[in-house]
Scaffold this motif. Structure first.
Motif, PDB file in Angstrom:
ATOM      1  N   LYS A   1       0.852  -1.191   0.000  1.00  0.00           N
ATOM      2  CA  LYS A   1       0.000   0.000   0.000  1.00  0.00           C
ATOM      3  C   LYS A   1       0.890   1.244   0.000  1.00  0.00           C
ATOM      4  N   ARG A   2       2.009   1.118   0.696  1.00  0.00           N
ATOM      5  CA  ARG A   2       2.896   2.276   0.806  1.00  0.00           C
ATOM      6  C   ARG A   2       3.668   2.519  -0.495  1.00  0.00           C
ATOM      7  N   VAL A   3       4.235   1.450  -1.066  1.00  0.00           N
ATOM      8  CA  VAL A   3       5.121   1.666  -2.221  1.00  0.00           C
ATOM      9  C   VAL A   3       4.438   1.350  -3.557  1.00  0.00           C
ATOM     10  N   GLY A   4       3.267   0.785  -3.505  1.00  0.00           N
ATOM     11  CA  GLY A   4       2.551   0.425  -4.738  1.00  0.00           C
ATOM     12  C   GLY A   4       2.950  -0.959  -5.233  1.00  0.00           C
ATOM     13  N   HIS A   5       2.075  -1.565  -6.031  1.00  0.00           N
ATOM     14  CA  HIS A   5       2.371  -2.895  -6.565  1.00  0.00           C
ATOM     15  C   HIS A   5       3.175  -2.783  -7.852  1.00  0.00           C
ATOM     16  N   SER A   6       4.140  -3.658  -8.009  1.00  0.00           N
ATOM     17  CA  SER A   6       4.936  -3.653  -9.234  1.00  0.00           C
ATOM     18  C   SER A   6       4.177  -4.413 -10.327  1.00  0.00           C
ATOM     19  N   VAL A   7       4.683  -4.299 -11.543  1.00  0.00           N
ATOM     20  CA  VAL A   7       4.066  -5.048 -12.652  1.00  0.00           C
ATOM     21  C   VAL A   7       4.094  -6.543 -12.315  1.00  0.00           C
ATOM     22  N   ARG A   8       5.229  -6.965 -11.733  1.00  0.00           N
ATOM     23  CA  ARG A   8       5.361  -8.385 -11.401  1.00  0.00           C
ATOM     24  C   ARG A   8       4.322  -8.807 -10.372  1.00  0.00           C
TER      25      ARG A   8
ATOM     26  N   LEU B   1       1.423  -7.603 -10.012  1.00  0.00           N
ATOM     27  CA  LEU B   1       0.120  -7.682 -10.677  1.00  0.00           C
ATOM     28  C   LEU B   1       0.038  -8.941 -11.542  1.00  0.00           C
ATOM     29  N   LEU B   2       1.168  -9.236 -12.217  1.00  0.00           N
ATOM     30  CA  LEU B   2       1.182 -10.443 -13.066  1.00  0.00           C
ATOM     31  C   LEU B   2       0.934 -11.708 -12.230  1.00  0.00           C
ATOM     32  N   VAL B   3       1.542 -11.729 -11.057  1.00  0.00           N
ATOM     33  CA  VAL B   3       1.373 -12.910 -10.201  1.00  0.00           C
ATOM     34  C   VAL B   3      -0.034 -12.933  -9.626  1.00  0.00           C
ATOM     35  N   ALA B   4      -0.434 -11.802  -9.047  1.00  0.00           N
ATOM     36  CA  ALA B   4      -1.711 -11.783  -8.326  1.00  0.00           C
ATOM     37  C   ALA B   4      -2.879 -12.107  -9.242  1.00  0.00           C
ATOM     38  N   TYR B   5      -2.891 -11.470 -10.414  1.00  0.00           N
ATOM     39  CA  TYR B   5      -4.083 -11.603 -11.266  1.00  0.00           C
ATOM     40  C   TYR B   5      -4.029 -12.798 -12.210  1.00  0.00           C
ATOM     41  N   LEU B   6      -3.059 -13.669 -12.025  1.00  0.00           N
ATOM     42  CA  LEU B   6      -2.975 -14.857 -12.886  1.00  0.00           C
ATOM     43  C   LEU B   6      -4.316 -15.612 -12.972  1.00  0.00           C
ATOM     44  N   PRO B   7      -4.991 -15.837 -11.848  1.00  0.00           N
ATOM     45  CA  PRO B   7      -6.249 -16.576 -11.955  1.00  0.00           C
ATOM     46  C   PRO B   7      -7.297 -15.835 -12.791  1.00  0.00           C
ATOM     47  N   ARG B   8      -7.142 -14.511 -12.902  1.00  0.00           N
ATOM     48  CA  ARG B   8      -8.111 -13.732 -13.686  1.00  0.00           C
ATOM     49  C   ARG B   8      -7.803 -13.778 -15.188  1.00  0.00           C
ATOM     50  N   TYR B   9      -6.491 -13.629 -15.509  1.00  0.00           N
ATOM     51  CA  TYR B   9      -6.201 -13.560 -16.962  1.00  0.00           C
ATOM     52  C   TYR B   9      -5.914 -14.929 -17.573  1.00  0.00           C
ATOM     53  N   ALA B  10      -5.647 -15.933 -16.725  1.00  0.00           N
ATOM     54  CA  ALA B  10      -5.376 -17.260 -17.293  1.00  0.00           C
ATOM     55  C   ALA B  10      -6.539 -17.746 -18.166  1.00  0.00           C
TER      56      ALA B  10
ATOM     57  N   ARG C   1      -4.775 -17.421  -3.254  1.00  0.00           N
ATOM     58  CA  ARG C   1      -3.357 -17.549  -2.897  1.00  0.00           C
ATOM     59  C   ARG C   1      -2.465 -16.497  -3.574  1.00  0.00           C
ATOM     60  N   THR C   2      -2.663 -16.320  -4.875  1.00  0.00           N
ATOM     61  CA  THR C   2      -1.759 -15.418  -5.608  1.00  0.00           C
ATOM     62  C   THR C   2      -1.934 -13.975  -5.128  1.00  0.00           C
ATOM     63  N   TYR C   3      -3.138 -13.643  -4.724  1.00  0.00           N
ATOM     64  CA  TYR C   3      -3.366 -12.274  -4.224  1.00  0.00           C
ATOM     65  C   TYR C   3      -2.685 -12.103  -2.876  1.00  0.00           C
ATOM     66  N   LEU C   4      -2.785 -13.137  -2.045  1.00  0.00           N
ATOM     67  CA  LEU C   4      -2.126 -13.055  -0.733  1.00  0.00           C
ATOM     68  C   LEU C   4      -0.625 -12.893  -0.904  1.00  0.00           C
ATOM     69  N   ALA C   5      -0.074 -13.587  -1.901  1.00  0.00           N
ATOM     70  CA  ALA C   5       1.374 -13.510  -2.132  1.00  0.00           C
ATOM     71  C   ALA C   5       1.788 -12.101  -2.529  1.00  0.00           C
ATOM     72  N   ALA C   6       0.848 -11.317  -3.067  1.00  0.00           N
ATOM     73  CA  ALA C   6       1.173  -9.946  -3.467  1.00  0.00           C
ATOM     74  C   ALA C   6       0.656  -8.938  -2.435  1.00  0.00           C
ATOM     75  N   GLY C   7       0.183  -9.424  -1.316  1.00  0.00           N
ATOM     76  CA  GLY C   7      -0.301  -8.524  -0.256  1.00  0.00           C
ATOM     77  C   GLY C   7      -1.667  -7.930  -0.539  1.00  0.00           C
ATOM     78  N   MET C   8      -2.418  -8.526  -1.467  1.00  0.00           N
ATOM     79  CA  MET C   8      -3.749  -7.985  -1.795  1.00  0.00           C
ATOM     80  C   MET C   8      -4.807  -8.763  -1.004  1.00  0.00           C
ATOM     81  N   VAL C   9      -4.931  -8.426   0.248  1.00  0.00           N
ATOM     82  CA  VAL C   9      -5.812  -9.219   1.102  1.00  0.00           C
ATOM     83  C   VAL C   9      -7.279  -9.021   0.715  1.00  0.00           C
ATOM     84  N   ASP C  10      -7.654  -7.802   0.357  1.00  0.00           N
ATOM     85  CA  ASP C  10      -9.066  -7.571   0.009  1.00  0.00           C
ATOM     86  C   ASP C  10      -9.454  -8.398  -1.211  1.00  0.00           C
TER      87      ASP C  10
END
Ligand SMILES: Cc1cc2nc3c(=O)[nH]c(=O)nc-3n(C[C@H](O)[C@H](O)[C@H](O)COP(=O)(O)OP(=O)(O)OC[C@H]3O[C@@H](n4cnc5c(N)ncnc54)[C@H](O)[C@@H]3O)c2cc1C
Ligand code: SF4
Ligand code: SF4
Length: 1017
Positions: free
Chosen positions: A680-687, A689-698, A824-833
């Protein structure tokens, strides 16, 4: 809050210029070395991690020149605060861990001080010798620290304490000279001069020594002034000669800095037998100890009723502890004593066991001994004893079992009266103690539960004073195992009287004229209840924050007598339980182990305190209590600070600490809290987002013809991989998972017709219905695993439901994508919501199945265990609990069904060896046994479990350019070498990323258990 004087910058600059090692002066690094396993905390001036002996020499010279105190440190597992101090703390454990010489003929070894006991014994194993001071912290304790504390093991009755087993020490003195401390008769130089001085003192004080020195084996207080007139029941040397090294043993870093130590080795016992005596009276157990030792046992260890009950109530230990009971149907004994006999051959041991049975008969306690000959059973029972202590230490709430009188030693004839009287003292002060350990030498460990943030200090003083009176009454030693430190220093003069105390001061001055070595320990100690020295001083306060996960189970208080816990959420933690969960770390250092199990992979490859569970927990605690840098972020959002980022960086969220840490510190969940705030402080990197949203874009990628194949070119064309690395930070040196051309989802007609059932439909007929959760990784990258699982389940006669969101559900439920995801992938990127949204949709779908008791089977451990772990602390209440109870890995389900006779497989004979690598989360939930059991269904398969820590891939960790080196090192620790040794084996690994790491590391295919079984159908 605390006095934290800093290291003068100009001296730091001077030191840095002249050494190769690291001088650490920032608050976080100092804070990580401010504690040991005691209740105390003192910030070092700085921490120095020397690279070699020259570095150490330089640091000691600079410290002497500028009158800077020095504190040598090994594993930092001391229980009395002797390893904490406002000094230049020098960590031996990084560079000085070599065996310098093994002399098998003389049965001697010379080692550096930072060598860990278990590592030494592992090296010695094939020689038939061992170093027998078997402290419980053998996997962490360094030889230097053990000598510093005059440590004692469970078998001290047979082998003595550290002082009986050290035969020489080469040590740096405060004046920069190196002294050779060994046999007095052959001594020379500075060691001889000091020896003569101490001899003079000892002769002068002989009457006082004889009058005041405790005669018990277990006395570790002060310096060993009695070397010239030994007072202990076990003499320092076999021939009565004087060895000057013994003056340094137990000196807690206050006299000299050990450079190397020469140790006496003992033959490794080839045989052991155990007699477990069941007592219906604790008093009788204590009374018996004096008679038992006459039989010549190598150990007599106590486990009391509280611990036996704890073990019996725990499914993992119940069976083992009951092997130690005469009658498992009868009431739990008040105590059991584990009496071990060991030696070169078994026959005499069996005779000793028989004598034990006879003795108990003579004492009027016939038929109370369970003989245990089998080594496996014995080993398991010792493990339970250790685990019992761990369960005790995992008590939640601010009241903790506190170690401060836990190693008073009394002569055995008084043990029963002493323990009874001390129990009454506890009761008087509103506490209670659980007793365990070394009955053979009159040193029983007992820790009353005290709340050191409230009235603990006053109670501690009151109990200590009464305990001291008892020790005096029974002519015992107040300090009998763990040393003096801050906790028992003030009792040295109480124990020895003023003249001897003054003589100890004179010894200190002779060795260290300016009192620079570990000041305030042994000589001029503070009061034990000096609260400013506590880890939780009166003004300790947590910065309030609202965590993302539910930590209310930790936000409780406890009753010191009944140990009952208050309702979740009532503990008064301003961080709603997160701070209390972090504070569960009591710094015992168990996470510094290297041998068995998993914890802590990042420490195993770095040997750096900051990449250790303990270092992380300490950093979090210091951050949350405002004890680190006072910048804006650290004060407003301490979890998002750079200091926390530094320690979390290499945590691979393996969850090993959750299970293996004695107090259950769950760093993987804490990392989620950190990531959520930090990102939240530094923002999410492209990586990210790629990891977190894998279940969405797969699903999108998979649906576009030709796109998966196009994307797979990345693994063939280095330029694309390099470009991707530049754009995203995904390492070009890694292959990426290969998109499957075919996926399960493509054939919707079959899915709808064959694999979509309501709960009722699934249970029709014989009731053999199961939900198979198709996770993103297996669905889009390794479809063959899902197909194998389907084949297996169908062969075994199950109807399968594969969860898929309906259009209506997608419209209704936020977060419900085209396919379900566990988050899981969202948790790994700190996207708890976002993870909560995903999980919510999945749980809503699964709940009706779970409610009807239908098993929810998964293939990917990290996804499946999200349902059993994180989902329970994300606010889903009963829904998550019900689903978690039904969620299981494929093998867990099939083994249970096989055992219940509900299915059967006719499998072909294995023609290749089978190696198994367990996913960390499988291990964290003790779910590897079903894997091995199921593989044993394959005739001739003799599955061998690879003893490995984390594979190092850990989701996306191993793909990240800044982590790939550490990731590969983790794999190379044990996993990949073990695989290379068996070139033609099947390699079974349930984890997607584990399989990937194996493929990349040894170019061998690892398969999911579903595939090897399907291949043998
Ligand atoms: C759960 C638990 C169980 C334990 N069980 C036992 C047990 O069974 N028996 C037992 O005796 N103890 C036990 N202890 C206490 C502790 O683990 C031991 O005393 C251990 O030997 C300390 O080793 P260390 O490497 O951690 O030493 P540290 O704590 O790092 O150091 C111990 C002392 O030695 C000094 N020292 C370290 N290196 C040097 C050096 N190079 N030169 C001079 N001085 C040096 C330090 O300054 C310090 O004063 C236990 C502790 C815990 C937390
Ligand atoms: S994290 Fe756990 S194992 Fe490590 S020191 Fe803390 S309590 Fe011990
Ligand atoms: S989760 Fe794993 S890597 Fe992280 S601290 Fe725990 S054991 Fe270490």
């Amino acid at each position: 809050m605390l006095i934290k004087p800093a290291f003068p910058p100009e001296i730091a600059a001077r030191l840095r210029k002249n050494v190769k090692g690291a001088l650490l002066t920032d608050m976080a690094n100092r804070g990580r070395y401010a504690t040991d396993a005691s209740i105390y905390q003192q910030f070092p001036l700085a921490v120095f991690i020397p690279e070699d002996a020259e570095d150490l020499k330089t640091a000691l010279a600079v410290a002497a020149e500028f009158a800077i105190p020095v504190l040598p440190r090994g594993g930092g597992t001391s229980q009395c605060g002797q390893t904490t101090g406002a000094a230049l703390v020098i960590d031996n454990s990084h560079a000085f861990r070599h065996i310098l010489e093994i002399d098998l003929k003389r049965a001697e070894v010379e080692v550096e001080p930072g060598l860990v006991l278990d590592h030494l014994n592992a090296k010695l194993k094939t020689s038939g010798l061992w170093f027998p001071v078997d402290v419980s912290t053998g996997a962490q304790a360094t030889i230097g620290g053990m000598a510093g504390n005059n440590s004692c093991g469970s078998r001290s009755i047979a082998y003595g304490n550290m002082v009986h087993n050290v035969i020489g020490i080469e040590a740096w003195l405060a004046n920069g000279k190196l002294g050779q401390f060994g046999p007095y008769a052959q001594s020379s130089g500075v060691a001889k001069e000091l020896g003569i001085f101490v001899k003079g003192l000892a002769e002068q004080l002989q009457p006082e020594i004889e009058a005041n020195w405790p005669k018990v084996l277990r006395r570790v207080a002060g310096y060993n002034l009695d070397v010239f007139h030994p007072q202990s029941e076990l003499p320092y040397t076999n021939d009565g000669s004087v060895n000057l090294a013994h003056l340094l043993v137990g000196s807690e870093g206050t006299l000299a800095y050990f450079k190397s130590l020469r140790l006496k080795l003992a033959p490794l016992p080839q045989h052991k037998v155990l007699g477990v005596i069941n007592f219906t009276s604790f008093y009788r157990a204590m009374e018996s100890a004096q008679h038992l030792v006459k039989l010549g046992p190598s150990a007599v260890e106590l486990v009391d009723r509280t611990m036996i009950d704890l073990a019996r109530s725990n499914p993992s230990f119940k069976q083992v502890i009951e092997t130690a009971l005469v009658d498992s149907q009868a009431e739990t004994p008040e105590a059991i004593l584990l009496v071990e006999f060991s030696g070169e051959s078994q026959a005499p041991l069996l005779a000793q066991l028989k004598s034990l049975q006879d003795l108990m008969g003579d004492l009027g306690l016939a038929n109370t001994v369970v003989p245990m000959i089998d080594l496996g059973l014995q080993k398991n029972l010792w493990e339970v004893r250790k685990a019992g202590l761990n369960i005790m230490m995992s008590l939640k709430g601010d009241g903790k079992p506190v170690s401060f009188i836990e190693d008073c030693a009394v002569p055995l004839e008084h043990l029963a009266d002493y323990t009874q009287a001390l129990t009454e003292v506890f009761t008087k002060h509103g506490s209670r103690g659980t007793w365990y350990a070394h009955a053979s030498v009159g040193t029983l460990h007992v820790r009353p539960i005290l709340d050191m943030r409230r009235d603990g200090a006053q109670k501690m003083r009151a109990v200590a004073e009464e305990a001291a009176e008892l020790v005096r009454r029974y002519k015992g030693a107040y300090s009998g195992e763990h040393g003096d430190g801050l906790c028992r220093g003030e009792w040295i003069s109480w124990q020895f009287g003023p003249k001897i105390t003054a003589a100890l001061g004179a010894i200190k001055t002779a060795f260290d004229p300016h009192h620079l070595f570990n000041p305030g320990k042994i000589i001029d100690p503070p009061k034990m209840d000096e609260q400013i020295l506590f880890r939780y001083p009166p003004n300790y306060a947590i910065i309030p924050l609202k965590p993302a996960l539910d930590w209310s189970a930790w936000n409780v208080q406890n009753n010191p007598v009944t140990e009952a816990i208050s309702a979740p959420g009532t503990g008064g933690d301003p961080a709603l339980g997160l701070a209390k969960a972090i504070e569960m770390c009591n710094n015992n250092g168990h996470c510094r182990k290297f041998d068995a199990e998993v914890m802590c992979p990042s420490y195993r490859v770095t040997r750096d305190e900051k990449h250790l569970t303990r270092g992380r927990a300490n950093t979090l605690r210091l951050a949350m209590s405002g004890q680190l840098e006072q910048d804006e972020i650290s004060l407003s959002d301490p979890l998002a600070s750079d200091a926390v980022k530094e320690v979390m960086d290499l945590c691979v969220s393996c969850k090993a600490c959750r299970r293996e840490c004695p107090t259950g510190v769950d760093m993987a969940k804490m990392k989620i809290e950190f990531l959520q705030r930090y990102k939240k402080r530094v923002g999410h990197s492209v990586r990210d987002l790629l990891v977190a949203y894998l279940p969405r874009y797969a699903p999108v990628i998979s649906a576009i013809p030709g796109l998966p194949a196009l994307l797979n070119l990345r693994n063939q064309i280095p330029f694309i991989a390099k470009l991707q690395q530049w754009l995203t930070g995904i390492s070009a040196a890694r292959s990426l998972p290969v998109w499957s051309a075919k996926t399960l989802w493509k054939n919707q007609a079959i899915l709808q017709k064959k694999y979509t059932h309501s709960p009722d439909a699934l249970l029709q007929g014989d009731g053999k219905g199961v939900v198979l959760f198709a996770d993103t990784f297996n669905a889009y990258f390794e479809n063959e695993n899902l197909q194998a699982a389907i084949r297996l389940l169908e062969t075994a006669g199950y109807r399968i439901h594969i969860p898929q969101p309906t259009k209506a559900a997608r419209a209704k439920q936020a977060g419900c994508g085209k396919q379900f995801c566990c988050g899981r992938t969202y948790l790994a990127a700190g996207m708890v919501d976002e993870a909560k949204e995903q999980l919510s949709a999945l749980l809503t779908h699964l709940h009706p199945y779970a409610e009807r008791g239908i098993a929810i089977v998964g293939l990917e451990p990290s996804c499946l265990f999200t349902l059993k772990d994180e989902a329970l602390v994300m606010g889903f209440g009963e829904q998550a609990i019900t689903v978690s109870q039904q969620a299981q890995l494929l093998e867990t389900f099939l083994v249970a069904e096989l055992k219940a006779g509900r299915c059967h497989f006719n499998l072909q004979t294995a023609i290749k060896p089978v190696l198994v690598h367990g996913h960390c989360h499988q291990k964290a939930f003790a779910e590897l046994t079903p894997t091995l059991e199921l593989l044993k269904q394959i005739p001739n398969a003799n599955p061998q479990l690879i003893e490995s820590s984390c594979c190092g891939m850990a989701g996306s960790f191993g793909y990240e350019v800044e982590h790939i080196t550490v990731s590969k090192k983790m794999a190379e620790l044990t996993l990949l070498p073990a695989i290379r040794q068996v070139p033609n084996a099947w390699i079974v690994a349930d984890g997607t990323s584990c399989r990937h790491q194996i493929q990349d590391g040894v170019q061998r295919e690892a398969v999911h258990i579903a595939r090897i079984l399907a291949a043998h159908l």
